[in-house]
Scaffold this active site. Sequence first.
Site: not given
Ligand code: GRF
Length: 213
Positions: A89, A105, A139, A169
Site C-alpha cells: 500500500l 502476517h 515500514e 492459529q
Molecule cells: C495468510 O497466510 C496471511 O497470513 C497472509 O496471507 C495469507 C492469506 O490467506 N497475509 P487467506 O487468503 O486468508 O486464506
Amino acid sequence: MKNIVILVSGRGSNMQAILEAKLPLKVAAVISNKADAQGLEIARQHGVATQVLNHRDYPDRESFDRAMAAIIDGHRADLVVLAGFMRILSPWFVAHYRNRLINIHPSLLPSFTGLDTHARALAEGVKIHGCTVHFVTEELDRGPIVVQAAVPVFPDDSEAVLAARVLEQEHRIYPAALRWFAEDRLTIGENGAVGLKNQNKTERSLPVPDMEL
Ligand code: GRF
C-alpha cells in the site's frame, strides 16, 4: 457498532474465520484487486457486499489506493482489515488509515518480514514459528503488534505442513484481535506499543496455544 472493510486477493480463509466468528461489528464490504479471488465467493455466501478494483486499471499505486479509499470511506469504515491482500500500500493510504489499518502476517514478527515466511523459517532451522496481527505502518510488516501465536517446527515439516499449522492459529488470533477492536479494548501507548484493556486468563494464553510437544 463499528464497521470494517476487509481487503483480500485470494483464498480468503482469514476473512472466512472473521465472518464465522460472528463478531460484534459490521463487515460493510469485502474488496479484492482480483476478480477471481476465492474470498469474494465466500463473502457473497455470507451476504457481504463485494467489490473488485483491478489495480491494472490505474496508472500508479497511489491512484489505485485513492480509488479504494473512496469506496472504503463510503462505507464509513472504522478499520480496514488486510486478509491476504497481496499489494503493497502507498504511503498515502497508510497515513490516511493510521491506527485504522490492520494486517495478519504468517511469522513471528519481527522475524521473517516479507514473502515465503514458512520456507525461510524452515531454511533457518527455527524451532518456533507463528503468526502476528499488527497495525500497518509505512515500514513493511513492522507496525505495532496486537497479538501473536506460536507453533512448534518439527524436523520433518514440509512448507505446506508448517503453513497449515500456522494458518490454524491465524484463524484464532485474527478474530480475537478484531473482537478487541470491536469492544474498544485496544490501546496504543506513547511508545507505539499496543495494549489490551481488562485482559482475562484465556486471552493471556492466546500466544502459546497447547503446542503438543
Ligand atoms: C495468510 O497466510 C496471511 O497470513 C497472509 O496471507 C495469507 C492469506 O490467506 N497475509 P487467506 O487468503 O486468508 O486464506
